[in-house]
Design an enzyme around this catalytic site. Structure first.
Site, PDB file in Angstrom:
ATOM      1  N   ASN A   9      14.498  -9.353  33.349  1.00  0.00           N
ATOM      2  CA  ASN A   9      13.428  -8.887  33.902  1.00  0.00           C
ATOM      3  C   ASN A   9      12.057  -9.730  32.955  1.00  0.00           C
ATOM      4  O   ASN A   9      11.866  -9.101  31.764  1.00  0.00           O
ATOM      5  CB  ASN A   9      13.077  -7.453  33.903  1.00  0.00           C
ATOM      6  CG  ASN A   9      11.564  -7.123  34.472  1.00  0.00           C
ATOM      7  OD1 ASN A   9      10.962  -8.033  34.839  1.00  0.00           O
ATOM      8  ND2 ASN A   9      11.298  -5.909  34.285  1.00  0.00           N
ATOM      9  N   LYS A  11       9.157  -9.905  33.284  1.00  0.00           N
ATOM     10  CA  LYS A  11       7.777  -9.235  33.415  1.00  0.00           C
ATOM     11  C   LYS A  11       6.658 -10.230  33.480  1.00  0.00           C
ATOM     12  O   LYS A  11       6.715 -11.143  33.907  1.00  0.00           O
ATOM     13  CB  LYS A  11       7.694  -8.145  32.257  1.00  0.00           C
ATOM     14  CG  LYS A  11       8.764  -7.293  32.071  1.00  0.00           C
ATOM     15  CD  LYS A  11       8.744  -5.928  31.092  1.00  0.00           C
ATOM     16  CE  LYS A  11       9.817  -5.234  31.113  1.00  0.00           C
ATOM     17  NZ  LYS A  11       9.744  -4.370  30.029  1.00  0.00           N
ATOM     18  N   HIS A  96      10.024  -0.055  39.088  1.00  0.00           N
ATOM     19  CA  HIS A  96      10.097  -0.014  37.389  1.00  0.00           C
ATOM     20  C   HIS A  96       9.076   0.849  36.997  1.00  0.00           C
ATOM     21  O   HIS A  96       8.318   1.094  37.405  1.00  0.00           O
ATOM     22  CB  HIS A  96       9.691  -1.526  37.156  1.00  0.00           C
ATOM     23  CG  HIS A  96      10.146  -1.531  35.635  1.00  0.00           C
ATOM     24  ND1 HIS A  96       9.289  -1.314  34.555  1.00  0.00           N
ATOM     25  CD2 HIS A  96      11.325  -2.359  35.062  1.00  0.00           C
ATOM     26  CE1 HIS A  96       9.691  -1.582  33.498  1.00  0.00           C
ATOM     27  NE2 HIS A  96      10.832  -2.129  33.755  1.00  0.00           N
ATOM     28  N   GLU A  98       7.123   0.591  34.477  1.00  0.00           N
ATOM     29  CA  GLU A  98       5.722   0.182  34.214  1.00  0.00           C
ATOM     30  C   GLU A  98       4.822   0.154  35.688  1.00  0.00           C
ATOM     31  O   GLU A  98       3.661   0.180  35.544  1.00  0.00           O
ATOM     32  CB  GLU A  98       5.799  -1.323  33.669  1.00  0.00           C
ATOM     33  CG  GLU A  98       6.377  -1.292  32.297  1.00  0.00           C
ATOM     34  CD  GLU A  98       7.393  -2.493  31.672  1.00  0.00           C
ATOM     35  OE1 GLU A  98       7.080  -3.533  32.400  1.00  0.00           O
ATOM     36  OE2 GLU A  98       7.767  -2.172  30.850  1.00  0.00           O
ATOM     37  N   GLU A 166      16.416   3.118  33.173  1.00  0.00           N
ATOM     38  CA  GLU A 166      15.761   2.639  32.206  1.00  0.00           C
ATOM     39  C   GLU A 166      14.921   3.894  31.536  1.00  0.00           C
ATOM     40  O   GLU A 166      13.682   4.062  31.906  1.00  0.00           O
ATOM     41  CB  GLU A 166      14.852   1.638  32.549  1.00  0.00           C
ATOM     42  CG  GLU A 166      15.407   0.486  33.201  1.00  0.00           C
ATOM     43  CD  GLU A 166      14.679  -0.704  33.038  1.00  0.00           C
ATOM     44  OE1 GLU A 166      15.097  -1.603  32.471  1.00  0.00           O
ATOM     45  OE2 GLU A 166      13.372  -0.969  33.611  1.00  0.00           O
ATOM     46  N   GLY A 172      11.113  -1.645  25.401  1.00  0.00           N
ATOM     47  CA  GLY A 172      10.142  -2.307  24.700  1.00  0.00           C
ATOM     48  C   GLY A 172       9.926  -1.559  23.218  1.00  0.00           C
ATOM     49  O   GLY A 172       9.064  -2.206  22.487  1.00  0.00           O
TER      50      GLY A 172
HETATM   51  P1  13P Z   1      13.037  -4.003  26.851  1.00  0.00           P
HETATM   52  O1  13P Z   1      14.413  -4.748  27.142  1.00  0.00           O
HETATM   53  O2  13P Z   1      12.069  -5.117  26.488  1.00  0.00           O
HETATM   54  O3  13P Z   1      13.039  -2.683  26.645  1.00  0.00           O
HETATM   55  O4  13P Z   1      12.935  -3.868  28.560  1.00  0.00           O
HETATM   56  C1  13P Z   1      13.700  -3.225  29.490  1.00  0.00           C
HETATM   57  C2  13P Z   1      13.069  -3.416  30.810  1.00  0.00           C
HETATM   58  O5  13P Z   1      12.169  -2.778  30.969  1.00  0.00           O
HETATM   59  C3  13P Z   1      13.607  -4.105  31.922  1.00  0.00           C
HETATM   60  O6  13P Z   1      13.376  -3.926  33.130  1.00  0.00           O
END
Ligand code: 13P
Length: 250
Positions: A9, A11, A96, A98, A166, A172
């Protein structure tokens, strides 16, 4: 035996040109070494078409990061499942954290998107996961169960669904859930799916883990009985790291 699935992903990272370069680098880094595993990459909407031209003919699949639940109309800034399908995506990520945290997604709007994506012939990666506060107050189980149940409300066939667990506190942050912590929630999700859809469907469902997956922790995570691959953020922006994670799942 469930085939593992690893998706990068990306992003809100990379211009179109940078996405093309990264896609080329990912193909080169993967080489031939991922036959045991399904692999996808999810660039921004803007770079979907260009990325598809790079990966076309390879086994890497195109994935979108979201989609709207109407086909078209007055929804400024949105992109529909129909459009995503037309550009060559196999999968779409929905719900997601976010999106839930910054863009007001709720279980109800996630459910609308999932339904529309399935209707348009897309496969769906449905994301669930608790915040740090929810984990610390002991409501992880009820939060994740509601996200699964409400996200899938009215959906009779989950053959085209992948669930991504997740934990928000692990995204992150560099803090990965331990393989035991992740496995506990993955098992909870599979149990919920067994109650909703029966054992055969639940045993076939792939459940990805996401949250600071790196080459150094991927092997241990993917060895857990209910972890069927990963949804990779930061590490997917580096072709060598992403390829190493795919190899851990292969
Ligand atoms: P990270 O691997 O950067 O922690 O992100 C995970 C994520 O949100 C994948 O959708």
């Amino acid at each position: 035996m469930r085939r593992k699935i690893v998706v990068g992903n990306w992003k809100m990272n990379n211009t179109v040109a940078e996405s093309e370069t990264l896609a080329q680098d990912v193909l080169a880094a993967l080489g031939e070494g991922f036959s045991g595993c399904e692999v996808g990459i999810a660039p921004t909407y803007l770079a979907l078409e260009a990325t598809e031209r790079i990966i076309e003919g390879s086994e890497v699949q195109l994935v979108a990061q979201n989609c709207h639940y109407e086909n078209d109309g007055a929804y400024t800034g949105e992109v529909s499942a129909r459009m995503i399908n037309a550009v060559g995506c196999s999968y779409v990520i929905i719900g997601h954290s976010e999106r839930r945290q910054y863009f007001g997604e709720t279980n109800a709007t996630v459910n609308l998107r999932v339904k529309k994506a399935l209707t348009e012939g897309l496969k769906v990666i449905l994301c669930v996961g608790e915040t740090l506060e929810e984990r610390e107050t002991g409501v992880t189980e009820s939060v994740v169960t509601s996200q699964v149940t409400e996200g899938l409300a009215g959906i009779l066939d989950i053959g085209a669904i992948v669930i991504a667990y997740e934990p928000v506190w692990a995204i992150g942050t560099g803090k990965t859930a331990s393989s035991a912590q992740a496995e506990e929630v993955h098992l909870l999700i599979r149990t919920t799916i067994t109650e909703l859809y029966g054992e055969p469907a639940a045993s076939q469902l792939r459940i990805q883990y996401g949250g600071s997956v790196k080459p150094s922790n991927a092997v241990e995570l993917f060895a857990m009985p209910n972890i069927d691959g990963g949804l990779i953020g930061g590490a997917s922006l580096n072709a060598a790291d992403f390829a190493a994670i795919v190899k851990a799942a292969s």
